[in-house]
Design a protein around this motif. Structure first.
Motif, PDB file in Angstrom:
ATOM      1  N   LYS A   5      -8.821 -26.844 -61.497  1.00  0.00           N
ATOM      2  CA  LYS A   5      -8.079 -26.003 -62.070  1.00  0.00           C
ATOM      3  C   LYS A   5      -7.167 -26.495 -63.221  1.00  0.00           C
ATOM      4  O   LYS A   5      -6.860 -27.686 -63.343  1.00  0.00           O
ATOM      5  CB  LYS A   5      -7.258 -25.201 -61.099  1.00  0.00           C
ATOM      6  N   LYS A   6      -6.553 -25.778 -64.083  1.00  0.00           N
ATOM      7  CA  LYS A   6      -5.817 -26.126 -65.357  1.00  0.00           C
ATOM      8  C   LYS A   6      -4.373 -25.572 -64.998  1.00  0.00           C
ATOM      9  O   LYS A   6      -4.297 -24.465 -64.698  1.00  0.00           O
ATOM     10  CB  LYS A   6      -6.171 -25.678 -66.286  1.00  0.00           C
ATOM     11  N   PRO A   7      -3.680 -26.631 -64.905  1.00  0.00           N
ATOM     12  CA  PRO A   7      -2.134 -26.395 -64.347  1.00  0.00           C
ATOM     13  C   PRO A   7      -1.605 -24.936 -65.122  1.00  0.00           C
ATOM     14  O   PRO A   7      -0.811 -24.128 -64.829  1.00  0.00           O
ATOM     15  CB  PRO A   7      -1.245 -27.424 -64.264  1.00  0.00           C
ATOM     16  N   LYS A  17      -3.080 -28.749 -56.057  1.00  0.00           N
ATOM     17  CA  LYS A  17      -3.145 -30.057 -55.328  1.00  0.00           C
ATOM     18  C   LYS A  17      -4.602 -30.692 -55.212  1.00  0.00           C
ATOM     19  O   LYS A  17      -5.404 -29.827 -54.861  1.00  0.00           O
ATOM     20  CB  LYS A  17      -2.501 -30.166 -53.780  1.00  0.00           C
ATOM     21  N   LEU A  18      -4.914 -31.898 -55.113  1.00  0.00           N
ATOM     22  CA  LEU A  18      -6.111 -32.394 -54.598  1.00  0.00           C
ATOM     23  C   LEU A  18      -5.933 -33.483 -53.815  1.00  0.00           C
ATOM     24  O   LEU A  18      -5.190 -34.502 -54.081  1.00  0.00           O
ATOM     25  CB  LEU A  18      -7.039 -32.975 -56.218  1.00  0.00           C
ATOM     26  N   ALA A  70       0.242 -31.109 -59.175  1.00  0.00           N
ATOM     27  CA  ALA A  70       0.795 -30.681 -60.406  1.00  0.00           C
ATOM     28  C   ALA A  70       1.403 -29.440 -60.272  1.00  0.00           C
ATOM     29  O   ALA A  70       1.049 -28.569 -59.667  1.00  0.00           O
ATOM     30  CB  ALA A  70      -0.436 -30.638 -61.448  1.00  0.00           C
ATOM     31  N   SER A  71       2.399 -29.590 -61.072  1.00  0.00           N
ATOM     32  CA  SER A  71       3.082 -28.372 -61.148  1.00  0.00           C
ATOM     33  C   SER A  71       2.414 -27.334 -62.184  1.00  0.00           C
ATOM     34  O   SER A  71       1.644 -27.655 -63.034  1.00  0.00           O
ATOM     35  CB  SER A  71       4.819 -28.439 -61.951  1.00  0.00           C
ATOM     36  N   THR A  72       2.970 -26.172 -62.349  1.00  0.00           N
ATOM     37  CA  THR A  72       1.982 -24.933 -62.861  1.00  0.00           C
ATOM     38  C   THR A  72       2.937 -24.141 -63.776  1.00  0.00           C
ATOM     39  O   THR A  72       3.902 -24.538 -63.967  1.00  0.00           O
ATOM     40  CB  THR A  72       1.099 -24.136 -62.140  1.00  0.00           C
ATOM     41  N   ALA A  73       2.354 -23.270 -64.348  1.00  0.00           N
ATOM     42  CA  ALA A  73       2.936 -22.359 -65.547  1.00  0.00           C
ATOM     43  C   ALA A  73       3.778 -21.299 -64.614  1.00  0.00           C
ATOM     44  O   ALA A  73       4.769 -20.652 -65.144  1.00  0.00           O
ATOM     45  CB  ALA A  73       2.092 -21.588 -66.273  1.00  0.00           C
TER      46      ALA A  73
END
Length: 310
Positions: A5-7, A17-18, A70-73
Motif C-alpha cells: 500500500k502507498k501511505p 504496517k508490515l 508508516a503514517s498515512t494521509a
C-alpha cells in the motif's frame, strides 16, 4: 510479493504496517522492551521511502528490525507537522544501548537517510504511550544518533548541487541549525557521547561569517576530528532573548585521546583567530563522573592573547 500500500493514498487508517513472521521470529525478547527508530520524510517522498523500506525489510537487509510502520494521509492528532510523515522501524531490546545504536546506524545507511535537524531519534513503546511533542510530551526519545543534514554523497557525485549555507541571523523557525556529514560519523554513538567545544561570537555579521566559514571548512574536511556542528540562531530560547553572543558548537567523540582533543581545540582557536576574556577554551563532556546529567571538563586550550594552558 504483493504490491505494498502507498501511505499517501490511505485516508482512513492512520498507519499501515508490515511484519513478516519469519523475520520477527529471529528477535526474541520481552515485548515491553521494544522501541522504534523514527525516520521523517516530506509527504511527497513518503510513498517512495515506504516502498524502499518494504523492499529492504522483506529482503532481510535491515538487521534487528522486527516490523515497519508508516503514517498515512489520514489525520493524526499526535503529529506536530502535517507536511511530514514518519516510518517507524521496530527493534530492541531498548535496554541494550550499544545494539540499538548499531541497528540505527545500519538503518540510516541502508535508507540513505538525511535530516535537516541533524539527528534521528529512537523511542520506546512506553514513551509513545505517554505522547508526542504535539500532545505535550517534553522528551519523547531514548537515544539520538547524528545523521547527515543533506545527501552529501549525491552532491559529491554531481547529481545534486551543494546546498547553500543558511546564516544564523536569518533563521527564525528553529533554535539551532546543524551541519552533519554522514561519513564523519565513524561509529554508532549517541549524541551525548560527543564532547563539545563552544565558541562565542557577537550576534549578527560576525556570528554569520564564522558559521559560513565553519561550514565550508567542515565540508572540505579541514576541521580534523570535528564530527558535526551546531549553531544558535536568531530564534532565542525563553529567557535568553537579550544574549549578545551567538554560539557555534563543534562536536568530537569523547573517547578520543586528550592529546587529540587538545589539538582539535588548538586548531579551532587558530582557524577562527579566537580570543576569549577568560583566556581559555574548554572541551566538555555532557555526562559527569557520577553519571548524573551535567558537564565535565575534559581539557582546556589557551585562546589568542593567552600564554598559559590550564
Amino acid at each position: 510479493m504483493a504490491v505494498p500500500k502507498k501511505p499517501m493514498e490511505e485516508f482512513e487508517e492512520e498507519f499501515i504496517k508490515l511484519e513478516i513472521e519469519e523475520i520477527a521470529a529471529k528477535y526474541k525478547f520481552d515485548e515491553s522492551l521494544r522501541g522504534k527508530w523514527m525516520l521523517f520524510f516530506e509527504n511527497e517522498s513518503m510513498n517512495d521511502m515506504w516502498a524502499k523500506a518494504v523492499e529492504l525489510y522483506s529482503a532481510g537487509e535491515l538487521p534487528g528490525v522486527i516490523s515497519i510502520k508508516a503514517s498515512t494521509a489520514a489525520h493524526c492528532a499526535r503529529s506536530s507537522d502535517p507536511s511530514c510523515g514518519a516510518i517507524r522501524f521496530k527493534c530492541g531490546p531498548h535496554t541494550d544501548r550499544e545494539l540499538v545504536l548499531q541497528y540505527g546506524q545500519q538503518l540510516v545507511k541502508k535508507m540513505g537517510y538525511s535530516d535537516s535537524f541533524g539527528f534521528v531519534a529512537y523511542k520506546t513503546d512506553s514513551q509513545s504511550k505517554i505522547g508526542t511533542k504535539a500532545t505535550g510530551a517534553i522528551k519523547n526519545y531514548l537515544y539520538r544518533l547524528p545523521v547527515s543534514t543533506y545527501n552529501h554523497l549525491k552532491q559529491r557525485s554531481g547529481k545534486y548541487s551543494e546546498p547553500p549555507i543558511e546564516v544564523p541571523s536569518r533563521m527564525w523557525t528553529h533554535y539551532v541549525m546543524a551541519e552533519v556529514m554522514g561519513d564523519y560519523i565513524e561509529d554508532p554513538a549517541e549524541l551525548n557521547d560527543y564532547a563539545r567545544w563552544t565558541l562565542q561570537f557577537p550576534r549578527g555579521r560576525q556570528h554569520d561569517s564564522a558559521w559560513v566559514n565553519a561550514c565550508r571548512l567542515y565540508r572540505s574536511g579541514e576541521l580534523k576530528d570535528v564530527a558535526y556542528m551546531q549553531t544558535s540562531t536568531a530564534k532565542a530560547k525563553s529567557g535568553k532573548e537579550n544574549k549578545k553572543d551567538g554560539v557555534i558548537t563543534f562536536f568530537c567523540r569523547d573517547n578520543l585521546p586528550l592529546s587529540r582533543l587538545q589539538l582539535c581545540g588548538d586548531n579551532l582557536v587558530e582557524t577562527f583567530k579566537y580570543s576569549h576574556r577568560k583566556g581559555e577554551l574548554k572541551c566538555v563532556s555532557y555526562m559527569s563522573e557520577s553519571n548524573e546529567p551535567g558537564y565535565m571538563v575534559l581539557c582546556r586550550v589557551p585562546t589568542l592573547g593567552s600564554h598559559r594552558r590550564a
